[in-house]
Motif scaffolding. Structure first.
Motif, PDB file in Angstrom:
ATOM      1  N   LYS A  46      23.240  11.254  82.515  1.00 53.37           N
ATOM      2  CA  LYS A  46      21.847  10.770  82.414  1.00 53.37           C
ATOM      3  C   LYS A  46      20.860  11.910  82.188  1.00 53.37           C
ATOM      4  O   LYS A  46      19.913  11.778  81.419  1.00 53.37           O
ATOM      5  CB  LYS A  46      21.477   9.994  83.673  1.00 53.37           C
ATOM      6  N   ASN A  70      27.763  10.568  86.453  1.00 52.43           N
ATOM      7  CA  ASN A  70      26.692   9.664  86.005  1.00 52.43           C
ATOM      8  C   ASN A  70      25.371  10.428  85.881  1.00 52.43           C
ATOM      9  O   ASN A  70      24.660  10.329  84.877  1.00 52.43           O
ATOM     10  CB  ASN A  70      26.570   8.500  87.000  1.00 52.43           C
ATOM     11  N   LEU A 108      34.277   1.830  83.370  1.00 50.77           N
ATOM     12  CA  LEU A 108      34.581   2.349  84.697  1.00 50.77           C
ATOM     13  C   LEU A 108      34.458   1.212  85.716  1.00 50.77           C
ATOM     14  O   LEU A 108      33.380   0.646  85.889  1.00 50.77           O
ATOM     15  CB  LEU A 108      33.606   3.475  85.037  1.00 50.77           C
ATOM     16  N   ARG A 152      24.172   7.711  78.646  1.00 51.35           N
ATOM     17  CA  ARG A 152      24.425   6.689  79.650  1.00 51.35           C
ATOM     18  C   ARG A 152      25.915   6.658  79.942  1.00 51.35           C
ATOM     19  O   ARG A 152      26.726   7.094  79.132  1.00 51.35           O
ATOM     20  CB  ARG A 152      23.912   5.326  79.197  1.00 51.35           C
ATOM     21  N   LEU A 153      26.237   6.138  81.130  1.00 52.26           N
ATOM     22  CA  LEU A 153      27.615   6.189  81.592  1.00 52.26           C
ATOM     23  C   LEU A 153      28.510   5.296  80.732  1.00 52.26           C
ATOM     24  O   LEU A 153      28.660   4.115  81.006  1.00 52.26           O
ATOM     25  CB  LEU A 153      27.686   5.769  83.062  1.00 52.26           C
ATOM     26  N   ARG A 161      32.042  10.615  90.810  1.00 55.11           N
ATOM     27  CA  ARG A 161      31.603   9.676  89.769  1.00 55.11           C
ATOM     28  C   ARG A 161      30.082   9.692  89.654  1.00 55.11           C
ATOM     29  O   ARG A 161      29.526   9.670  88.557  1.00 55.11           O
ATOM     30  CB  ARG A 161      32.030   8.251  90.124  1.00 55.11           C
ATOM     31  N   ASP A 162      29.448   9.736  90.809  1.00 57.70           N
ATOM     32  CA  ASP A 162      27.992   9.769  90.832  1.00 57.70           C
ATOM     33  C   ASP A 162      27.471  11.050  90.162  1.00 57.70           C
ATOM     34  O   ASP A 162      26.485  11.017  89.428  1.00 57.70           O
ATOM     35  CB  ASP A 162      27.504   9.666  92.288  1.00 57.70           C
ATOM     36  N   SER A 186      29.590   3.442  89.447  1.00 57.72           N
ATOM     37  CA  SER A 186      29.680   4.892  89.557  1.00 57.72           C
ATOM     38  C   SER A 186      29.468   5.353  90.990  1.00 57.72           C
ATOM     39  O   SER A 186      29.441   6.542  91.276  1.00 57.72           O
ATOM     40  CB  SER A 186      28.657   5.555  88.636  1.00 57.72           C
ATOM     41  N   SER A 203      34.044   8.376  94.528  1.00 57.13           N
ATOM     42  CA  SER A 203      32.713   7.868  94.182  1.00 57.13           C
ATOM     43  C   SER A 203      31.649   8.968  94.148  1.00 57.13           C
ATOM     44  O   SER A 203      30.708   8.897  93.363  1.00 57.13           O
ATOM     45  CB  SER A 203      32.306   6.739  95.117  1.00 57.13           C
ATOM     46  N   VAL A 253      37.312  10.137  84.473  1.00 54.69           N
ATOM     47  CA  VAL A 253      36.357   9.738  85.508  1.00 54.69           C
ATOM     48  C   VAL A 253      36.899   8.609  86.395  1.00 54.69           C
ATOM     49  O   VAL A 253      36.548   8.508  87.568  1.00 54.69           O
ATOM     50  CB  VAL A 253      35.001   9.359  84.858  1.00 54.69           C
ATOM     51  N   ASP A 254      37.786   7.781  85.848  1.00 58.61           N
ATOM     52  CA  ASP A 254      38.349   6.692  86.667  1.00 58.61           C
ATOM     53  C   ASP A 254      39.225   7.228  87.797  1.00 58.61           C
ATOM     54  O   ASP A 254      39.543   6.512  88.734  1.00 58.61           O
ATOM     55  CB  ASP A 254      39.130   5.691  85.802  1.00 58.61           C
ATOM     56  N   LYS A 255      39.624   8.491  87.703  1.00 62.35           N
ATOM     57  CA  LYS A 255      40.468   9.063  88.751  1.00 62.35           C
ATOM     58  C   LYS A 255      39.661   9.822  89.802  1.00 62.35           C
ATOM     59  O   LYS A 255      40.228  10.419  90.719  1.00 62.35           O
ATOM     60  CB  LYS A 255      41.515   9.981  88.112  1.00 62.35           C
TER      61      LYS A 255
END
Lengths: 177, 94
Positions: B61, B57, A52, B66-67, B53-54, A113, B50, B45-47
């Motif tokens: 976790k 993550n 990522l 892990r991411l 994404r968090d 992230s 933030s 997730v790349d799309k």
């Protein structure tokens, strides 16, 4: 618009330079090259298709293909994290392609992230020297110098084999004010 | 965050895949699930922005992972990092 054939040519040339091979499965290779192309169009640089990226160049610097982790990964596992670059035994099919553990430090992963890192990440060169076991090696044939964990498979300049590399041991102390 | 659902005839397990649209291993995982006709949901997730994404993550976790991609979560309890075909098959009872 980035051309796929250029992405492919760049990878092929890089593999040749460093004595590696591209992943042998044509479909898998095509997927990875398309991923690199997509990332280059998206971010302006070909970051690893299997990691990522944050979109921030400084933060993604270590995962721009070929990433900082490729050489130690090919050395240890026979392939890099996304498996674009492989060693000869993997290219020949003697060793299967399989997922390998992530070598990238967690703080850098977290940063991509969107979460700020828990502690400040040191500048890359110091960070790299601290969190890996990189050393300086020189090619006794042509004088090429490299900073990595193990000497390269072949010298990218003169093609000398790994045995021609010797570690540079600096006995002078660098004084930091 | 939208999950994309892929229909399949095998609906015994709830399968969630955190993936990257660019990743070769993720594509292999998607192809594997489709090949076995497993119904699953995925998030590229790349799309995501933030904030999302968090969240991903944190979710990974929280489950002890892990991411990394692909991350496969089966029945809300088994987390498998990477395309480990045997582990995924075992968790799905294949």
């Amino acid at each position: 618009m980035i051309k796929l054939e250029n992405v492919k040519r760049r990878a092929e040339m890089d593999a040749k330079t460093h004595g590696y091979f591209l992943t042998p499965d044509p479909d898998f290779l095509q997927n990875l090259l398309e991923g690199l192309k997509e990332n280059e169009e998206r971010y302006g640089y070909p970051s690893c298709p299997c990691r990522l990226a944050s979109g921030n160049f400084e933060w993604d610097r270590d995962i721009i293909c070929p990433c900082d982790y490729r050489d130690p990964d090919v050395e240890e596992f026979g392939m890099c994290y996304c498996a674009l670059y492989v060693r000869k035994d993997v290219a020949d099919g003697a060793k299967p392609i399989e997922p390998i553990p992530e070598r990238r430090p967690q703080a850098k992963i977290d940063r991509a992230s969107g979460k700020p890192p828990e502690k400040k990440i040191p500048p890359d060169i110091t960070g790299a020297a601290k969190d890996t076991n990189r050393k300086f090696f020189y090619c006794k044939v042509c004088g090429y110098v490299t900073f990595r964990e193990e000497p390269p498979h072949i010298c990218p300049i003169c093609r000398a084999k790994q045995e021609f590399f010797e570690e540079i041991v600096l006995d002078t102390k660098i004084k930091v004010r | 965050m939208d999950r994309i659902k892929v229909e399949g005839t095998q609906k015994d397990h709830q399968v969630l895949l955190y993936a990257l649209s660019t990743c070769g291993w993720c594509k292999m995982t998607k192809a594997f699930l489709k090949d076995k006709s497993i119904e699953y949901e995925y998030v590229d997730v790349d799309k995501l922005n933030s904030e999302d994404r968090d969240l991903v993550n944190k979710d990974i976790k929280k489950r002890g992972g892990r991411l990394a991609f692909p991350t496969t979560i089966i029945d809300d309890k088994t987390l498998i990092t990477g395309f480990k075909k045997d582990d995924i098959s075992k968790a799905l009872g294949l």
